[in-house]
Design a protein around this motif. Sequence first.
Motif, PDB file in Angstrom:
ATOM      1  N   ASN A   1       0.808  -1.227   0.000  1.00 50.82           N
ATOM      2  CA  ASN A   1       0.000   0.000   0.000  1.00 50.82           C
ATOM      3  C   ASN A   1       0.837   1.271   0.000  1.00 50.82           C
ATOM      4  O   ASN A   1       0.521   2.239   0.689  1.00 50.82           O
TER       5      ASN A   1
ATOM      6  N   SER B   1       2.153   4.737  -0.950  1.00 53.43           N
ATOM      7  CA  SER B   1       1.658   5.932  -1.635  1.00 53.43           C
ATOM      8  C   SER B   1       2.622   7.084  -1.394  1.00 53.43           C
ATOM      9  O   SER B   1       3.362   7.097  -0.414  1.00 53.43           O
TER      10      SER B   1
ATOM     11  N   LYS C   1      -0.041   5.697  -5.951  1.00 52.01           N
ATOM     12  CA  LYS C   1      -1.305   5.432  -5.254  1.00 52.01           C
ATOM     13  C   LYS C   1      -1.384   3.954  -4.903  1.00 52.01           C
ATOM     14  O   LYS C   1      -1.555   3.129  -5.789  1.00 52.01           O
ATOM     15  N   ASP C   2      -1.217   3.625  -3.647  1.00 52.74           N
ATOM     16  CA  ASP C   2      -1.531   2.292  -3.167  1.00 52.74           C
ATOM     17  C   ASP C   2      -0.845   1.174  -3.954  1.00 52.74           C
ATOM     18  O   ASP C   2      -1.484   0.269  -4.476  1.00 52.74           O
ATOM     19  N   ILE C   3       0.467   1.261  -4.034  1.00 48.94           N
ATOM     20  CA  ILE C   3       1.228   0.236  -4.756  1.00 48.94           C
ATOM     21  C   ILE C   3       1.487  -0.951  -3.824  1.00 48.94           C
ATOM     22  O   ILE C   3       1.999  -0.777  -2.717  1.00 48.94           O
TER      23      ILE C   3
ATOM     24  N   THR D   1      -0.112   3.987 -10.453  1.00 48.76           N
ATOM     25  CA  THR D   1      -0.629   2.693 -10.015  1.00 48.76           C
ATOM     26  C   THR D   1      -0.005   1.597 -10.871  1.00 48.76           C
ATOM     27  O   THR D   1       0.519   1.859 -11.957  1.00 48.76           O
TER      28      THR D   1
END
Lengths: 433, 250
Positions: B11, B13, B25-27, B216
């Motif tokens: 997650n 960011s 974003k939320d990798i 993303t």
Amino acid sequence: MFKFISAVKKEYLLLLRDKAGIIILFIMPMILIIIFSLLQEVTWNAIAQEPKVEMLFVNNDGDSLGINMEKGLRSSGFFDVIDSVNHAKVTAESARAAVKKGDFLIAIVVPKGVTKSMRANVRVAVAKTLSGFGMFNPNLLNNIVPKGADTVTLYFDPTIRKAFKNAVVSSIKEFNYRSETGMIFRSFNIEMSKQFPAYKPADIEYKESLQFKEVFPNYVEREEIPTTVQHNVPAWAIFAMFFIIIPLTGSMIKEREEGSLARLMSMPVSYIHLLLAKVTVYFFVCLVQSFLMIFSGIFILPLFHIPMLVIGNHIIALTLMTIATALAALGYGLLVGTIANTHQQAAAFGAVSIIILAAIGGVWVPVYLMPNVMRHVAMISPLNWGMTGFYNIFLRQGGLITIMIPALKLVAFFLGSVLITYIYRKIKSPLNI
Amino acid sequence: MAERPIIEIKNLSKRYKGSDEPALKDITLDIYPLEIFGLLGPNGAGKTTTISILCGLFAPTGGEIMIDGFNLHNELDQIKQVIGVVPQDVALYPTLTALENLVFFGNMYGLKGKYLKDLIMDRMNVFGLERFAKKKISSFSGGMKRRVNLIAGLLHDPKILFLDEPTAGIDVQSKVVILEFLQEINQKGTTIIYTSHYMEEAENLCSRVSIMDRGTIVSTGNPKELVADHPEFKNLENLYLYLTGKGLRD
Ligand SMILES: Nc1ncnc2c1ncn2[C@@H]1O[C@H](COP(=O)(O)OP(=O)(O)O)[C@@H](O)[C@H]1O
Ligand SMILES: [Mg+2]
């Protein structure tokens, strides 16, 4: 430790190959010292023996008052008293015209017979005083026509400063009072000896019983006014040390912009070590700078017929003062190099701020030549603290104790800068992202 | 893959100060030992941001990262011992010679003396730079700088090597040398994470790739399998264009 030494070596190599940096650090201050010493050698001497003001003096009186006034003005040393222009005696009319035209700033016209009428007035006054003792001698007033006050005319150029004008007027008045006092004494003597043949006038000149001593507590005392060399060597040495802000911040920011710092930050080495290595190298730069400045004061300036720098014999105080100044300069550089985002920002802000701090701190124009307000302003400049310390060593032959306060101020400035840098770093990454 | 990932990203960011669009974003991503892992994506996808965070250059806005069993958040020092980085832009001192640069960076990894010098000369040899060791970086061509830049990041034979677009904008010869070298050190035990926007290169080199776009990850997997899953695209490049769109990027 090994990484630190390697980083020091790297900084040394970087600096060595930064031609512009070397010029700023070592060549520029030497040139500044020579130029400013040469320039000021001329102007300071002029200031030291203040230039005389040319004054037209028309003496229509020709008697003691006029003569004494002229003597007094001449011996004051402030005026060049001129009574003829182009081989022609100055008259009341031509004096007025000359001031009007702006050829002269001041003209004084002493009217005809002014001594005579002053004498008459004095004699009347003396006679009246003596009559109070019942010793009035009616002969005393024979042939005396008491007159009203005569007028000494002073012409001033409108551009003349008010304070200066007042000074001229009051010194003229003072001559007047002196002459008048002298006359009164003489008059009394004469009358007394007429009344009392046994009276022997004491052969004394009246001397003012009140004397004035002029002291300027803010000024360094006369013998402590620096020579151009004593001023310029520390002044530009301090300036040069603070100017390391340009190459120092340049090196900090270039490292950031060129990406080497990012690479280093991914390596097992701490940013503090890297900064410390930089500071170490630039610290030695400062020491070499002041050595070079002192060297040029002793060996190079005499080549230009400028007196040699006398450093006194407080080498330890001198060294400590140099170290304290270097630290303050380094702290300032670290701070600016940390906060500035770009090389241009740091260079512009750094250069301008140092020049301003130098100007108000008494590097260009020594503090003792500054107006009073500026002397107070000067005290906020770390460069001024440095100047104070070096003056104490070079001018007052002061030792360790005399430099303690300026040195501590500089060290405190260093610690403060480092603290702010550290806090800023805590908040932001070294990459200023 | 049953073994434990060498890099675990959860997650992740990142929002840069002053920008309203987050860069990441939320990798979430796992990378396994001995992979050659490709982070692919158009300009501005967030590849450099991801790598910079993994190297500890700046902190993420959110998420958890473990590298070789260490938590990035509080064990960065340990992580720095095992990683090597080859940044996207040449990060060398232009006024120092190639040798001086490499000695300095080698010293920072704790390498020293004759061992380091020999190692440097050996690597310079591999990359055809031996004659230029004592020349200043500022006198180097772009391709030569890139090769020195590369050497500087792997002098210490890191367990994990990050490379940010190591092959972007260099000639084919240099590219081949670099890629062969990467394969060689990979076989000797180095896990490689590299970014690129050359699909063909990635397809041949990588054990797995992630295709990133606008902060993303849009797809992750073995390049051959990814293409196989989408038979309508004949190769990775077509799939990539499909996933990231044909719109031009800055
Ligand atoms: N230092 C920075 N400050 C602000 N925004 C940044 C910074 N670096 C990158 N960005 C932005 O973050 C996004 C991702 O950038 P980056 O990670 O460099 O992409 P890539 O390497 O895939 O081309 C882009 O939109 C870029 O503009
Ligand atoms: Mg990038």
